[in-house]
Design an enzyme around this catalytic site. Sequence first.
Site, PDB file in Angstrom:
ATOM      1  N   ASP A   1      -1.712  -4.751  -2.631  1.00 30.19           N
ATOM      2  CA  ASP A   1      -3.157  -4.821  -2.439  1.00 30.19           C
ATOM      3  C   ASP A   1      -3.919  -3.831  -3.310  1.00 30.19           C
ATOM      4  OD1 ASP A   1      -2.942  -6.777  -0.381  1.00 30.19           O
ATOM      5  OD2 ASP A   1      -2.336  -5.196   1.001  1.00 30.19           O
TER       6      ASP A   1
ATOM      7  N   SER B   1       2.233 -12.171   9.282  1.00 25.06           N
ATOM      8  CA  SER B   1       1.947 -13.600   9.073  1.00 25.06           C
ATOM      9  C   SER B   1       3.224 -14.440   9.064  1.00 25.06           C
ATOM     10  CB  SER B   1       1.158 -13.807   7.775  1.00 25.06           C
ATOM     11  OG  SER B   1       1.846 -13.278   6.662  1.00 25.06           O
TER      12      SER B   1
ATOM     13  N   HIS C   1       3.627   1.217   2.794  1.00 26.49           N
ATOM     14  CA  HIS C   1       4.162  -0.081   3.205  1.00 26.49           C
ATOM     15  C   HIS C   1       5.139   0.128   4.351  1.00 26.49           C
ATOM     16  CE1 HIS C   1       6.373  -3.918   2.996  1.00 26.49           C
ATOM     17  NE2 HIS C   1       5.263  -4.395   2.488  1.00 26.49           N
TER      18      HIS C   1
ATOM     19  N   ARG D   1       5.231  -5.880  -6.869  1.00 20.53           N
ATOM     20  CA  ARG D   1       4.079  -6.763  -7.016  1.00 20.53           C
ATOM     21  C   ARG D   1       2.888  -6.005  -7.591  1.00 20.53           C
ATOM     22  NH1 ARG D   1       3.673  -8.782  -0.962  1.00 20.53           N
ATOM     23  NH2 ARG D   1       3.855  -6.526  -0.743  1.00 20.53           N
TER      24      ARG D   1
ATOM     25  N   HIS E   1      -2.937  -6.008   7.631  1.00 21.10           N
ATOM     26  CA  HIS E   1      -2.090  -6.956   6.911  1.00 21.10           C
ATOM     27  C   HIS E   1      -2.876  -7.513   5.722  1.00 21.10           C
ATOM     28  CE1 HIS E   1       1.088  -9.605   5.991  1.00 21.10           C
ATOM     29  NE2 HIS E   1       0.857 -10.593   6.830  1.00 21.10           N
TER      30      HIS E   1
END
Length: 512
Positions: A448, A317, A393, A402, A347
């Site tokens: 995620d 993105s 990742h 995160r 993604h």
Amino acid sequence: MAFFRGLTAVSRIRSRMAQEATTLGGVRWLQMQSPSDLAAMAFFRGLTAVSRIRSRMAQEATTLGGVRWLQMQSPSDLDLKSQLQELIPEQQDRLKKLKSEHGKVQLGNITVDMVLGGMRGMIGMLWETSLLDPEEGIRFRGLSIPECQKVLPTAIKGGEPLPEGLLWLLLTGKVPTKEQVDALSKELVTRSSVPGHVYKAIDALPVTAHPMTQFTTGVMALQVESEFQKAYDKGMPKSKFWEPTYEDCLNLIARLPPVASYVYRRIFKDGKTIAADNALDYAANFSHMLGFDDPKMLELMRLYVTIHTDHEGGNVSAHTGHLVGSALSDPYLSFAAALNGLAGPLHGLANQEVLLWIKSVIGETGSDVTTDQLKEYVWKTLKSGKVVPGFGHGVLRKTDPRYTCQREFALKYLPEDPLFQLVSKLYEVVPPILTELGKVKNPWPNVDAHSGVLLNHFGLSEARYYTVLFGVSRSIGIGSQLIWDRALGLPLERPKSVTMEWLENHCKKAAA
């Protein structure tokens, strides 16, 4: 009384600080100086100077890594654009110096593996707002996520950072004060009005259309408001491109929560929308418009938006936004393209896939799943040719910070949640299995793996919508860098591509 207050103010200022510009990591900061300098200034200028200083200055000291930052506040200091305008000439000179003095320095070798492997590890673009380290994770203008949680202003004491503070940090490189963040929040409110035709464009789509399709349609409908497009059509010097880009990006960031919440309410709540509460901050107001007002959910939304804003420039993105923007497409067009990349399963759509996969585990094994049952289900997933969503990742080689901060949030607010406990078990079970498989460079959980469980706990259980939340957040990082792309005059991106025949011939020559 005013006279004595003035002298007291001068005394405080004399004893604490004077202004000397210095550069730290490419950003201008204020450094301590001798008291005698300010004393002379104060006595020569007299009471008028005292009055001016008192009316213009506020001080906030922040300590991070032993460095003391003192920030002067005047009306212009509360204006983000004015702050940015002061920084741009220095960074333009810095870029020119890099090109003139080090333009021919090699940054590494390109291998066939890199060309065939999605350009992994290939250094190929400038991205100022964040940098991703494979071992320690993302740093926003040099600050890690725990450091941002420590120094960025919050809505409540000891709470999560306000996304407006991170926007200020990404654009200026400076840790903002609470007053600066509050001013930016108010500015975003003034920019947040969405034209009616945007909602009509969304309504033209079937309600069954994916939330990202509807969201991207809304962004494209906003494009007719582009200040950059209007200014470019009229003609303007390249050196001024950043100014309408700034206006577009701030407008876009401000208008995304109303558009995104409209999509959510249209699809999942029978089209019954909720009016904005402009007394709330950016993330809290977004949560409110979605229909969630639990104070804990407001804190989660602040955390969620903050940590999803930026992840350097090589992800799909961010790179797409930069690439399309390099053609001088306006920020709306650039961000719409970025959203279409974010919508891909590899993604941003992955956060949707994680919750659906976790629920499939429960559907097959029951809610009280054992470690052995979980291992069996993970192997079943892998042997069917699928991946375990939320793990691995492209750059990171350790647990995603995160993920870690979301886990800490869960331990604080929802330690007994069954899905959170399952996620905790997955953290123990999945990495060893992926390591045993031997095909995964990073077996650890990413961002995620956790976000869906948190959102689900507070009632936002519609997994198909999660990537829209990601998109709202990512506008802050992509928009910030796009402004700097224009300010620095970065060129059209045009890498070289080759065929397999070219690679085969090149390798033959290299081996000869």
